[in-house]
Design a protein around this motif. Structure first.
Motif, mmCIF file in Angstrom:
data_model
loop_
_atom_site.group_PDB
_atom_site.id
_atom_site.type_symbol
_atom_site.label_atom_id
_atom_site.label_comp_id
_atom_site.label_asym_id
_atom_site.label_seq_id
_atom_site.Cartn_x
_atom_site.Cartn_y
_atom_site.Cartn_z
ATOM 1 N N ALA A 42 0.842 -1.199 0.000
ATOM 2 C CA ALA A 42 0.000 0.000 0.000
ATOM 3 C C ALA A 42 0.875 1.245 0.000
ATOM 4 N N GLU A 43 0.397 2.285 -0.689
ATOM 5 C CA GLU A 43 1.125 3.549 -0.655
ATOM 6 C C GLU A 43 0.846 4.302 0.628
ATOM 7 N N ASP A 44 -0.356 4.025 1.166
ATOM 8 C CA ASP A 44 -0.787 4.754 2.349
ATOM 9 C C ASP A 44 -1.379 3.752 3.336
ATOM 10 N N ASP A 45 -0.970 3.831 4.610
ATOM 11 C CA ASP A 45 -1.415 2.784 5.526
ATOM 12 C C ASP A 45 -2.826 3.009 6.064
ATOM 13 N N PHE A 46 -3.530 3.999 5.534
ATOM 14 C CA PHE A 46 -4.956 4.166 5.839
ATOM 15 C C PHE A 46 -5.828 3.315 4.901
ATOM 16 N N PHE A 47 -5.244 2.800 3.846
ATOM 17 C CA PHE A 47 -5.970 1.969 2.874
ATOM 18 C C PHE A 47 -7.308 2.629 2.484
ATOM 19 N N GLU A 48 -7.288 3.941 2.327
ATOM 20 C CA GLU A 48 -8.471 4.718 1.932
ATOM 21 C C GLU A 48 -9.603 4.656 2.946
ATOM 22 N N GLN A 49 -9.295 4.376 4.210
ATOM 23 C CA GLN A 49 -10.315 4.325 5.254
ATOM 24 C C GLN A 49 -10.168 5.528 6.181
ATOM 25 N N GLU A 50 -11.170 5.706 7.030
ATOM 26 C CA GLU A 50 -11.151 6.835 7.966
ATOM 27 C C GLU A 50 -10.291 6.570 9.194
ATOM 28 N N THR A 51 -10.200 5.305 9.583
ATOM 29 C CA THR A 51 -9.432 4.978 10.786
ATOM 30 C C THR A 51 -8.470 3.828 10.478
#
Lengths: 338, 338
Positions: A42-51
């Motif tokens: 993943a590029e971002d460890d939020f995986f497009e989620q809010e939390t």
């Protein structure tokens, strides 16, 4: 040297087959030495989620879907989903299970969960109770850190014995038919507690459990460390691994260059992870990437995969309890006896 | 009326035998209608410990030891301990497992844990992986209340749909040999979420999962409710049971007088428990007392035991998630085919 022991190892007649696997990791893990082996970074460890908690469950869902695709089967073909994680009430796994139409069994073995779910899953396939099962687990640095330790915003200094929780998930599909490496036996571990009460030294807390399970395994299977191309522990980290090597030597077993720890190989030295990686996702993402790939390619013929868990909670620590450990182990062999 | 379904039920060739059982409850439960059936009633719910959490683990230890004695075997004869509970990281079970020298598998299914551990345990005995296994779970009013809801000292008023967490534990010994009632099949449930987000209404959250598992069970086994002397749910409570009855009626199944809920029979109306008992220990203590005694005496010939769990955590609630439910079911028959 060994006394009379009750057998802890289950030998599989059917030798359940690993027909699919998948690993998902966060950006930091994706910069580590195994970056070319993970299925998804993943590029971002939020995986497009809010939390972060919702991100962690997305990781399990991605790992499960990826493993199903990798096995070239349909979701419908998976008859049971065995999963667990570190979060209170294993919500990552349970909410991931909500997204699929498959019976679900939640398990908890802290960071031993990948081995625990595979050992149980192999029993269920071997016993002909389920044709095909999926096993999965996850961990996320930011969910574990704030649940077990301090608010992320606090930016606490980390003690030198501490490890870095891996942001990652792995899923494995086991089946009675198909092609792939096989699980030939499983050693179920006992809870072991040597009185460690430093929650920043999980390696030391888990090493005695790892020793107990290894001793039981070698005894039951009449093997020695040299019989394996690889003996892989889950997340003992640098200190825990050294303790394990010492403890095993005390019992007459020499763990040589074929012994490795997922927590030590997932990050580079300069990634500021102190003793190395930890968390359920550590062994899950390493097993379901480089290790299974090398078993499939034939580079490894026979490995012993042992994940260890520290069975504490914040409540047990606050009440002065020491940290019990557990370790479960499975033997995986390359595509044999087909 | 039912569509094509994937089978969720496992049929046991060996029909694992329940050779021992034991129940431990707190003082309030000991004043309820089942007081003459419990194996052990504590005078004080601290169980001579400093904290309620330590008391809860003592309950599991007592239940396990009692069940081993009841089976007339030695601890050594038990080859695997399957247990879980409601506390974060299932510490009651893991610390109880530390006190014994038996391999341990932690499971988590919230209040479905007794059925989950028995269903899994039965697979492991049936598959000849373990001769004898122990399954156990517990809950404690004071540990659950302060972990999931409010500090005990706050003395919050309880909403009318709420239930009372049972202080109790139960353990069951399953074996491939011996005498006793037998587990003939198990239906593994899927996670079901109808969007309930009231954490004080667990019955409503779990009823749809119970319906799903019952429908799968009747479909797979080609049975109807009339085929059972007793259909026993775990802790749906008064409201949840009524919802289940309605949901089943919508699907053409009438749950009659042979349907009961552990949460409704463990307390008297005047014990101030609102919708009834709840918690892992509710179904565990009821199954391992009156129910198994009646199966052994022949009063019941065939029962369906289904425990339900609400798979939430305080974190998932605080992040706005709804409450997923799950239900696992097993069929227990009187001493047959020996």
């Amino acid at each position: 040297m060994e006394r009379k022991r009750k057998q802890q190892t289950v030998f599989f007649k059917k030798k359940p087959i690993i027909i699919g696997h998948y690993s998902v990791v966060g950006p930091k893990e994706g910069k580590g030495p195994l970056r070319d082996y993970f299925s998804e970074i993943a590029e971002d460890d939020f995986f497009e989620q809010e939390t972060y908690e919702k991100a962690e469950r997305v990781m399990i869902e991605k790992a499960l879907k990826g493993a199903v695709d990798n096995a070239n089967i349909r979701f419908d073909d998976v008859r049971l989903f065995l999963a667990g994680d570190l979060l209170n009430q294993i919500i990552s796994s349970s909410y991931a299970a909500r997204s699929i139409d498959i019976p679900y069994v939640g398990v908890f073995g802290a960071c031993s969960t990948m081995a625990e779910s595979l050992a149980l899953g192999a029993c269920l396939v071997d016993g002909e109770h389920f044709d095909t099962v999926a096993c999965a687990t996850s961990s996320h640095f930011s969910t574990a850190e704030r649940q077990f330790r301090y608010p992320l915003e606090l930016g606490n200094q980390r003690p030198p014995t501490s490890q870095w929780t891996v942001t990652g998930a792995g899923a494995t599909i086991l089946s009675c038919k198909g092609h792939g490496p096989r699980i030939t036996c499983a050693t179920f571990g006992k809870v072991t507690d040597y009185g460690i009460n430093d929650v920043n030294n999980m390696g030391a807390a888990m090493a005695p459990a790892a020793m107990n399970t290894l001793l039981a395994h070698f005894y039951d299977t009449k093997t020695t460390p040299e019989d394996y191309d690889l003996i892989l522990s889950g997340d003992l980290g640098k200190l825990g691994s050294e303790i394990l090597i010492d403890l095993m030597e005390d019992h007459g077993y020499k763990l040589g260059l074929n012994y490795k720890d997922c927590g030590q190989i997932i990050f580079k030295r300069n990634q500021n992870v102190l003793m190395g990686g930890s968390g359920c996702g550590c062994s899950a993402s390493v097993l379901n990437s480089i290790i299974l790939k090398r078993l499939i390619s034939g580079e490894y013929k026979k490995i012993l995969f042992m994940a260890t868990g520290a069975l504490l909670s914040t409540t047990s620590c606050q009440q002065g309890d020491t940290v019990p450990g557990i370790a479960h182990a499975i033997v995986i062999e390359g595509d044999i006896n087909e």
